[in-house]
Design a protein around this motif. Structure first.
Motif, PDB file in Angstrom:
ATOM      1  N   ALA A 256      -8.183  33.922  -3.052  1.00  0.00           N
ATOM      2  CA  ALA A 256      -7.619  33.632  -4.369  1.00  0.00           C
ATOM      3  C   ALA A 256      -7.658  32.138  -4.638  1.00  0.00           C
ATOM      4  CB  ALA A 256      -6.187  34.141  -4.457  1.00  0.00           C
ATOM      5  N   ALA A 257      -7.977  31.765  -5.883  1.00  0.00           N
ATOM      6  CA  ALA A 257      -8.022  30.363  -6.294  1.00  0.00           C
ATOM      7  C   ALA A 257      -6.692  29.993  -6.925  1.00  0.00           C
ATOM      8  CB  ALA A 257      -9.171  30.131  -7.272  1.00  0.00           C
ATOM      9  N   VAL A 258      -5.907  29.156  -6.240  1.00  0.00           N
ATOM     10  CA  VAL A 258      -4.584  28.742  -6.696  1.00  0.00           C
ATOM     11  C   VAL A 258      -4.652  27.300  -7.184  1.00  0.00           C
ATOM     12  CG1 VAL A 258      -2.179  28.362  -6.016  1.00  0.00           C
ATOM     13  CG2 VAL A 258      -3.440  30.322  -5.118  1.00  0.00           C
ATOM     14  N   PRO A 259      -4.218  27.007  -8.419  1.00  0.00           N
ATOM     15  CA  PRO A 259      -4.217  25.610  -8.886  1.00  0.00           C
ATOM     16  C   PRO A 259      -3.427  24.724  -7.942  1.00  0.00           C
ATOM     17  CG  PRO A 259      -3.787  27.106 -10.709  1.00  0.00           C
ATOM     18  CD  PRO A 259      -3.747  27.935  -9.457  1.00  0.00           C
ATOM     19  N   GLU A 260      -3.951  23.528  -7.682  1.00  0.00           N
ATOM     20  CA  GLU A 260      -3.297  22.644  -6.725  1.00  0.00           C
ATOM     21  C   GLU A 260      -1.900  22.244  -7.184  1.00  0.00           C
ATOM     22  OE1 GLU A 260      -4.999  18.842  -6.131  1.00  0.00           O
ATOM     23  OE2 GLU A 260      -5.730  18.637  -8.174  1.00  0.00           O
ATOM     24  N   ALA A 261      -1.650  22.271  -8.486  1.00  0.00           N
ATOM     25  CA  ALA A 261      -0.320  21.939  -8.984  1.00  0.00           C
ATOM     26  C   ALA A 261       0.713  22.982  -8.589  1.00  0.00           C
ATOM     27  CB  ALA A 261      -0.346  21.792 -10.502  1.00  0.00           C
ATOM     28  N   GLN A 262       0.269  24.196  -8.245  1.00  0.00           N
ATOM     29  CA  GLN A 262       1.177  25.269  -7.865  1.00  0.00           C
ATOM     30  C   GLN A 262       1.016  25.664  -6.407  1.00  0.00           C
ATOM     31  OE1 GLN A 262      -0.247  27.856 -11.147  1.00  0.00           O
ATOM     32  NE2 GLN A 262       1.854  27.890 -11.854  1.00  0.00           N
ATOM     33  N   LEU A 292      -6.544  27.570   3.075  1.00  0.00           N
ATOM     34  CA  LEU A 292      -7.626  26.721   3.571  1.00  0.00           C
ATOM     35  C   LEU A 292      -7.301  25.241   3.339  1.00  0.00           C
ATOM     36  CD1 LEU A 292     -10.848  28.714   2.660  1.00  0.00           C
ATOM     37  CD2 LEU A 292      -9.228  29.012   4.522  1.00  0.00           C
ATOM     38  N   PRO A 293      -7.699  24.381   4.260  1.00  0.00           N
ATOM     39  CA  PRO A 293      -7.248  22.975   4.226  1.00  0.00           C
ATOM     40  C   PRO A 293      -7.943  22.100   3.192  1.00  0.00           C
ATOM     41  CG  PRO A 293      -8.710  23.341   6.090  1.00  0.00           C
ATOM     42  CD  PRO A 293      -8.482  24.691   5.467  1.00  0.00           C
ATOM     43  N   THR A 294      -8.993  22.584   2.547  1.00  0.00           N
ATOM     44  CA  THR A 294      -9.706  21.759   1.578  1.00  0.00           C
ATOM     45  C   THR A 294      -9.557  22.345   0.183  1.00  0.00           C
ATOM     46  OG1 THR A 294     -11.761  22.985   1.984  1.00  0.00           O
ATOM     47  CG2 THR A 294     -11.397  20.965   3.249  1.00  0.00           C
ATOM     48  N   ALA A 295      -9.603  21.464  -0.830  1.00  0.00           N
ATOM     49  CA  ALA A 295      -9.505  21.876  -2.233  1.00  0.00           C
ATOM     50  C   ALA A 295     -10.878  21.805  -2.885  1.00  0.00           C
ATOM     51  CB  ALA A 295      -8.516  20.985  -2.992  1.00  0.00           C
ATOM     52  N   GLN A 296     -11.068  22.643  -3.914  1.00  0.00           N
ATOM     53  CA  GLN A 296     -12.300  22.612  -4.690  1.00  0.00           C
ATOM     54  C   GLN A 296     -12.200  21.484  -5.711  1.00  0.00           C
ATOM     55  OE1 GLN A 296     -14.822  24.663  -3.882  1.00  0.00           O
ATOM     56  NE2 GLN A 296     -13.511  25.522  -2.272  1.00  0.00           N
ATOM     57  N   THR A 297     -13.069  20.481  -5.576  1.00  0.00           N
ATOM     58  CA  THR A 297     -12.965  19.299  -6.438  1.00  0.00           C
ATOM     59  C   THR A 297     -13.332  19.599  -7.880  1.00  0.00           C
ATOM     60  OG1 THR A 297     -15.221  18.686  -5.802  1.00  0.00           O
ATOM     61  CG2 THR A 297     -13.411  17.735  -4.532  1.00  0.00           C
ATOM     62  N   ASP A 298     -14.191  20.583  -8.129  1.00  0.00           N
ATOM     63  CA  ASP A 298     -14.612  20.858  -9.499  1.00  0.00           C
ATOM     64  C   ASP A 298     -13.543  21.604 -10.280  1.00  0.00           C
ATOM     65  OD1 ASP A 298     -14.892  23.017  -7.869  1.00  0.00           O
ATOM     66  OD2 ASP A 298     -16.771  23.733  -8.749  1.00  0.00           O
ATOM     67  N   SER A 299     -12.841  22.534  -9.628  1.00  0.00           N
ATOM     68  CA  SER A 299     -11.820  23.329 -10.321  1.00  0.00           C
ATOM     69  C   SER A 299     -10.400  22.922  -9.970  1.00  0.00           C
ATOM     70  CB  SER A 299     -12.011  24.813  -9.979  1.00  0.00           C
ATOM     71  OG  SER A 299     -11.891  25.031  -8.576  1.00  0.00           O
ATOM     72  N   ARG A 300     -10.212  21.990  -9.031  1.00  0.00           N
ATOM     73  CA  ARG A 300      -8.899  21.540  -8.583  1.00  0.00           C
ATOM     74  C   ARG A 300      -8.035  22.733  -8.162  1.00  0.00           C
ATOM     75  NH1 ARG A 300     -10.164  17.585  -6.630  1.00  0.00           N
ATOM     76  NH2 ARG A 300      -7.951  17.319  -6.146  1.00  0.00           N
ATOM     77  N   THR A 301      -8.592  23.568  -7.304  1.00  0.00           N
ATOM     78  CA  THR A 301      -7.867  24.727  -6.792  1.00  0.00           C
ATOM     79  C   THR A 301      -7.931  24.753  -5.276  1.00  0.00           C
ATOM     80  OG1 THR A 301      -9.858  26.132  -6.987  1.00  0.00           O
ATOM     81  CG2 THR A 301      -8.307  26.122  -8.843  1.00  0.00           C
ATOM     82  N   LEU A 302      -6.957  25.453  -4.677  1.00  0.00           N
ATOM     83  CA  LEU A 302      -6.947  25.712  -3.246  1.00  0.00           C
ATOM     84  C   LEU A 302      -7.269  27.179  -3.019  1.00  0.00           C
ATOM     85  CD1 LEU A 302      -5.343  22.989  -3.294  1.00  0.00           C
ATOM     86  CD2 LEU A 302      -4.097  23.863  -1.311  1.00  0.00           C
TER      87      LEU A 302
END
Length: 411
Positions: A256-262, A292-302
């Motif tokens: 699941a792609a979770v916004p880094e703000a949440q 996962l320890p890294t975030a997606q830089t294009d979508s700013r999600t974890l």
């Protein structure tokens, strides 16, 4: 020009000046008796009216009421802020204007908010449930069963028949030692067969038949889908060479792609539910096993990894799912989410005072869910906030220069 003509022209000029002076004097007397112009002396339910304006074009001012030349709506009166002694600065709107603008006021109250986060995700193979089928000794492939990458096979399904000359020699030695009748030597010979990779069933078959068997059928240790298949008839194999790789389907991963703000609202072990368009009305339950320890830089999600049971193998990698990440419900000070205005630099709400005025207040928000937002700081329970039409009020407050109540101002 004759003397009579000049005299007549002078009489007409004097008469015109008298008419103009008489009209101006009457106008001056009328304004004095009437108490001033309508724009400066008019009053309304909210106090003294300064001017009239169109809420959609608040910079344009009018000195009398009427219909807006810009929009199909009536002009709104602008009252003098702070007209009464000790009145707090704010935007004043009369009752008719409130109805026309659709302004709705609710009270901040304490309630229970379950932290449910709705995101999306994709189903993938469980990379922890993988079996590698190898040749335990050097040899060559005699027969390949009807297999291909992508096939779903069960546990124990044959993959290939492999002839292993080293196994044949070791089995001959084992049978010779066994005929001697020395238990310790027999046990040592049996252990050597195990070290060569023979299963107990193969060794038992050699003991029972008394004959060597250098050909072994390589089978899959688990049920799943064949990812790679390198076994081909006649291929010579080296020790440890991979014949096939099988991935299990008993469980699958939902990434699941979770916004880094949440991301702070998600933790390992948290419950999760998934719904798929392929199975309408059905919900699949699981739990978070990793973040996962890294975030997606294009979508700013974890990426949050959820493990789901895959009964019947219906959940197939590549499927799209709606994911609900649930949490523990706890009491909080709540306001409708639509009442919150996020400017980019701060978050505010429009407060409604008892005297009919509105003024902005800065707040610090927390969780969201079910159309409600948690207020961590900046509001007291029972304070009235504007839930609809607040953007027009905020624009008017900004134009008027009304200061925003800072955090900590709600005492």
């Amino acid at each position: 020009m004759s003397i009579e003509a000049t005299r007549a022209a002078r009489l007409r000029a004097v008469a015109l000046i008298a008419v103009v002076l008489a009209g101006g004097g009457g106008y001056w007397l009328g304004t004095q008796r009437g108490g001033g112009t309508a724009a400066t002396e008019a009053t309304g339910p909210g106090g003294k009216i300064l001017y009239y304006y169109d809420p959609m074009f608040p910079n344009q001012k009018f000195d009398k009421p009427g219909k807006s030349p810009f929009m199909d709506m009536q002009l709104m009166p602008k009252y003098a802020d702070g007209a009464g002694p000790g009145a707090a600065p704010g935007v004043s709107i009369d009752s008719s204007a409130m109805q026309n603008l659709g302004i709705r006021v609710v009270a901040a109250k304490t309630g229970t908010l379950a932290s449910t986060l709705n995101v999306t995700g994709n189903i993938e193979f469980n990379q922890r449930d993988v079996a590698v089928v190898q040749a335990r000794s050097g040899g060559f492939v005699q027969r390949v069963y009807a297999r291909a990458p992508g096939d779903v096979i069960g546990a124990g399904a044959p993959v290939a028949d492999v002839q292993l000359p080293e196994w044949g020699g070791a089995q001959t030695e084992f049978l010779s030692v066994r005929r001697i009748g020395n238990p310790s030597l027999t046990a040592a010979a049996r252990q050597r067969l195990r070290l060569l990779g023979m299963s107990d069933s193969v060794i038992a078959g050699v003991e029972r038949s008394g004959r060597t068997n250098g050909t072994v059928t390589i089978t899959s240790p688990i049920s799943g889908v064949i990812q790679t298949l390198d076994a081909r008839a006649g291929v010579t194999l080296a020790m440890g060479q991979t014949l096939a790789q099988v991935t299990g389907l008993g469980t699958v991963w939902l990434n699941a792609a979770v916004p880094e703000a949440q991301a702070g609202a998600v933790r390992v072990g948290q419950s999760a539910t998934a719904t798929l368009t392929a199975f309408p009305g059905e919900t699949f339950g699981g739990r978070v096993i990793a973040i996962l320890p890294t975030a997606q830089t294009d979508s700013r999600t974890l990426t949050v990894r959820i493990e789901l049971a895959n009964r019947g193998g219906r959940l197939r990698p590549g499927m799209f799912a709606q994911v609900g990440l649930g949490g523990d419900a706890r009491p909080a000070l709540l306001v409708p989410s639509e009442a919150v205005i996020r400017t980019g630099t701060r978050t505010i709400v429009m407060l409604a005072s008892k005297d009919g005025r509105y003024h902005p207040a800065e707040v610090r928000t927390g969780r969201e869910g079910g159309g409600q937002t948690e207020i961590l700081e900046g509001l007291r329970e029972g304070e009235q906030v504007v839930a609809s039409g607040q953007f027009l009020l905020d624009s008017e407050a900004s134009l008027t220069g009304i200061a925003v109540r800072p955090l900590g101002g709600a005492k």
